[in-house]
Design an enzyme around this catalytic site. Structure first.
Site, PDB file in Angstrom:
ATOM      1  N   ASP A 299      43.056  52.892  40.506  1.00 47.13           N
ATOM      2  CA  ASP A 299      41.836  52.147  41.704  1.00 47.13           C
ATOM      3  C   ASP A 299      40.603  53.239  40.959  1.00 47.13           C
ATOM      4  O   ASP A 299      40.477  54.266  41.588  1.00 47.13           O
ATOM      5  CB  ASP A 299      42.170  51.384  42.626  1.00 47.13           C
ATOM      6  CG  ASP A 299      40.997  50.651  43.949  1.00 47.13           C
ATOM      7  OD1 ASP A 299      40.291  50.161  42.575  1.00 47.13           O
ATOM      8  OD2 ASP A 299      40.716  50.153  44.705  1.00 47.13           O
ATOM      9  N   THR A 301      38.057  53.301  44.209  1.00 49.30           N
ATOM     10  CA  THR A 301      37.708  53.381  45.006  1.00 49.30           C
ATOM     11  C   THR A 301      38.850  54.144  45.942  1.00 49.30           C
ATOM     12  O   THR A 301      39.604  53.778  46.144  1.00 49.30           O
ATOM     13  CB  THR A 301      36.729  52.496  45.747  1.00 49.30           C
ATOM     14  OG1 THR A 301      35.845  51.834  45.077  1.00 49.30           O
ATOM     15  CG2 THR A 301      36.229  52.736  47.061  1.00 49.30           C
ATOM     16  N   ASP A 531      45.093  51.801  47.282  1.00 53.74           N
ATOM     17  CA  ASP A 531      45.177  51.573  49.173  1.00 53.74           C
ATOM     18  C   ASP A 531      44.898  51.076  49.854  1.00 53.74           C
ATOM     19  O   ASP A 531      44.570  50.500  50.945  1.00 53.74           O
ATOM     20  CB  ASP A 531      43.886  52.869  49.453  1.00 53.74           C
ATOM     21  CG  ASP A 531      42.572  52.564  49.059  1.00 53.74           C
ATOM     22  OD1 ASP A 531      41.903  51.822  48.355  1.00 53.74           O
ATOM     23  OD2 ASP A 531      41.990  53.088  49.512  1.00 53.74           O
TER      24      ASP A 531
END
Length: 798
Positions: A299, A301, A531
């Site tokens: 990912d 971010t 996350d």
């Protein structure tokens, strides 16, 4: 809004439930207790075989020949110490990385370990929280729970007061409170939380390969061992104690006493090494997965960019005054009890609302719809979300232009509604908000490492595709234009795109999962990092799920590895550790299989020729010291960065079978040339054994030199030290006397050494032939930069 003032249990009520056993008791994080670790390392099949042979040798009164019995103590002690160290490391890290639910009790809300939750406790849920025990909803604020990990149902379930929730599910939107109705073993998915931190070696290709090798060894050991016993005990003119010593000398080296030990020790040391780098390994088999990874799905971010964001600019549209825009944004922030990172950054920029509005309806943000909204009393409905979802035309183009500079862009708009199937309806654009995400300073070096190691990195993000592309372009490592995942509306398009492209934006949680599966179907071993709650399904299905320590509790629960320090830059050392463990186990397995093969063949030849076994148990014990035992231990710790490949058993067999056969045949031919079996009970018999042992050691140590390739100076030193140690043992009077060696017959010793060189030449030839036949690279020397970049081992040798 959830009623956070709902009274919880009093201290006395909690104490009573603990006394009654109505507490959320979970299995040990590391799977086995100290007693189980000790028992499983002492009472093993290999130790049992060695113990029986030890008793047999001790009955002869020859204590020096019982030295192999020290292996029982060494095997057990080393295994126990390393596993206890790994258990201690794992337990301490698990406490740090474990999700702690927010429990409401009479004295107030507090975060508690899952084991301290009791029946009837009231637990708060926020986006990303995992449901830790079964319960009943008593308060809900637009609460949506994903139960796909338990039921397979893909769509999140809206939960209302009175509905039940099951442990193992997780919150994707909204918030609420639930009362624990089942705890501990009674909960629907009690084992899920325990498995998330369990230290076990589940089924793996490596374990299956080692078991296959052990079965092969067992099939050799049983018939050859029985035949050896019969022949040695029925030879004419041989004393019973000499027969027993010959029998033990034949059987002891056939037992692969160190293979299982070195394997478990390498895994345990891997856990300890990673623990020092703040990496929590939640399944032991994950270390093997690390070595096999060839695609990393990351990912943007929190992985390539840092966790926090900063509101860089707010651009009013349609002549809306800037103070009015700030007031709307501030009210949106105030109305959300659990704001995400984007809304938090906006709230920091605009501060408190100048006029506080009263919210009447609310739609929490989800990764699927990519917007959130609030209806305020007398002020209408307002939404905040992705411009390419909420706007068209000039506004969408302006947002795209901002995103192309690397900003995360959100649209503030006034909508028809925020609830119902048609929400948000028509949206009037009011402002664009640009959020700045700082690229991690170590992101470029991390991506370069993966590129150099032939590991493909695919950035899969829910953000605008141009924004994601701007970040990856700035890093300059990942190539290719970004793909908007909304265009991938069929499984075929998605599968082709994920194979051909490396950067994706506007990816939904279901698409992340589908991309992981599509890569796996193409034969890739996939690691997924994430996350957020939108990463949970992909993390669960990936071969190796890697969660950030500050991520949502649900992601940490399903991941096999947790980076407790949130550093994406830790991943190279994590992957390197997996490769080191797996590559070195394969290298060491070559040594043990070779030893078992030459021991079994030598014993079989002795049976067929009906001659006494040429060696005493002490001879085979010292042979194992420097050709296998110490080198295997050192090689298992060495750097090794070759990506693991399928075919572990075949590669080990390609080296072990021919090398073992060559050493056995040359040793036995030497024994016959020197008149083995014709000098029983005379000094000449010791001289024959010594010269024959010299042949065996020269050949077996050359196998070590082959397995140690590609060479570094440290490995050359290891092989040289092994030869030097044997020269000292043979020539020093006190060691020669201790180990019952006699080198005084120069003719016999010359014959033994020459035959040993023949064995070494044949082993060397077999290595080159194997490389030619199977297309394996025959590398003699490691790359020049091997000191700084861990390099290959046996996988590279075919």
């Amino acid at each position: 809004m959830p009623d956070t003032q709902t009274p919880g249990l009093t201290a006395a009520e909690v104490a009573q439930r603990v006394a009654d056993g109505r507490v959320n008791t979970l299995p040990s994080r590391s799977g086995r207790t100290v007693g189980q670790i000790v028992r499983d390392n002492v009472f093993t099949r290999i130790n049992a075989i060695l113990a029986v042979l030890l008793v047999v040798v001790l009955t002869t009164g020859s204590w020096i020949n019982a030295a192999f019995g020290l292996l029982i103590i060494a095997n057990s002690a080393i295994g126990i110490i390393q596993e206890l160290r790994a258990k201690q490391t794992l337990d301490s890290l698990a406490v740090v990385g474990e999700a702690q639910p927010l429990v409401h009790r009479a004295e107030g809300a507090q975060r508690l370990p899952r084991e301290q939750v009791v029946l009837d406790d009231i637990i708060e849920l926020a986006p990303g929280d995992q449901v830790v025990v079964d319960g009943e909803i008593i308060s809900a604020d637009y609460l949506e729970v994903d139960e796909s990990l338990l039921t397979g149902e893909a769509d999140p379930e809206a939960k209302h007061v009175g509905d039940s929730v099951m442990s193992g599910s997780f919150t994707v939107a909204g918030s609420g409170l639930y009362r624990a109705t089942k705890v501990g073993a009674d909960a629907y998915a009690a084992q899920l939380a325990a498995e998330a931190s369990k230290f076990t070696l589940v089924h793996s290709e490596l374990q299956a390969g080692i078991n296959k090798i052990l079965r092969f060894i067992t099939w050799l050991l049983i018939p050859v061992g029985l035949a050896t016993i019969v022949v040695q005990l029925t030879l004419p003119g041989v004393a019973w104690n000499d027969a027993l010593l010959g029998m033990a000398g034949a059987l002891v080296p056939m037992v692969p006493e160190g293979l299982v030990l070195i394997t478990s020790m390498a895994f345990a040391l891997g856990v300890i090494r990673l623990g020092r780098q703040k990496v929590l390994v939640q399944e032991l088999a994950a270390i093997e997965g690390l070595a096999r990874v060839d695609v990393v799905c990351a990912d943007k971010t929190g992985t390539l960019t840092e966790q926090g964001m900063r509101c860089q600019r707010i651009i009013p549209l349609a002549e809306t005054p800037e103070p009015a825009v700030h007031n709307v944004l501030a009210n949106l922030m105030a109305a959300d009890p659990h704001p995400n990172a984007s809304l938090t950054a906006i709230g920091d920029a605009v501060g408190e609302p100048s006029q506080r509005w009263t919210p009447t309806q609310r739609a929490p943000f989800t990764s699927a719809k990519k917007w959130s909204g609030v209806e305020f009393e007398g002020q209408g409905s307002w939404v905040l979300g992705a411009p390419d979802i909420l706007a068209t035309g000039a506004v969408a183009s302006q947002a795209e232009e901002l995103a192309s500079g690397g900003l995360r862009v959100l649209l503030l708009g006034k909508s028809d509604t925020v609830t119902g199937e048609n929400a948000p309806g028509g949206v009037e654009a009011v402002a664009l908000v640009g959020l700045e995400q700082r690229v991690r300073p170590d992101a470029r070096a991390t991506l370069e490492y993966f590129r150099d190691q032939d590991v493909t990195v695919k950035v899969i993000s829910g953000d605008n595709a141009r924004s994601v592309g701007a970040v990856t372009s700035a890093l300059g490592v990942i190539t290719g234009d970004p793909v908007d995942a909304r265009t991938l509306d069929t499984p075929e398009k998605l599968s082709e795109a994920v194979a051909d492209h490396n950067v994706f934006g506007r990816v939904t949680p279901d698409q992340k999962r589908a991309m992981v599966i599509a890569l796996q179907q193409r034969g890739h071993t996939v690691a997924m990092t994430g996350d957020g709650v939108n990463d949970v399904l992909a993390l669960k299905d990936a071969d190796l799920g890697v969660a950030m320590g500050s991520g949502a509790p649900a992601t940490r629960a399903v991941a096999k590895i947790v980076l407790l320090d949130d550093r994406f830059a830790t991943l190279p050392s994590v992957v390197g550790e997996g490769r080191r463990v797996l590559g070195n186990i394969e290298r060491v397995a070559n040594l043990f299989l070779t030893k078992t093969v030459y021991s079994a063949i030598l014993a079989l030849l002795v049976v067929l020729w009906r001659v006494p076994f040429p060696f005493l148990p002490i001879h085979v014990t010292i042979t194992g010291w420097f050709t296998i035992g110490i080198p295997a231990f050192l090689l298992s710790l060495a750097p090794n960065n070759e990506r693991a490949r399928p075919g572990f058993v075949q590669r080990v067999m390609r080296i072990g079978l021919p090398a073992g056969g060559i050493v056995a045949v040359t040793t036995f031919v030497t024994y016959l040339i020197l008149g083995g079996g014709h000098h029983l009970g005379t000094p000449e018999s010791t001289q024959v054994s010594t010269a024959t042992l010299a042949c065996l050691i020269v050949g077996a140590t050359w196998v070590l030199s082959v397995v140690a390739r590609p060479y570094q100076w440290s490995r050359i030193a290891l092989v040289a030290a092994a030869y030097a140690a044997y020269v000292a043992i043979f020539l020093m009077p006190w060691t020669a006397h201790l180990f019952q060696l006699d080198t005084s017959n120069s003719a016999m010793m010359s014959t033994g050494l020459v035959m040993g060189l023949v064995a070494a030449v044949l082993v060397e030839a077999s290595w080159w032939i194997r490389a030619k036949v199977f297309g394996a690279p025959a590398r003699l020397w490691a790359p020049r930069d091997a000191a700084t970049t861990p390099e290959g081992g046996s996988p590279a040798q075919g």
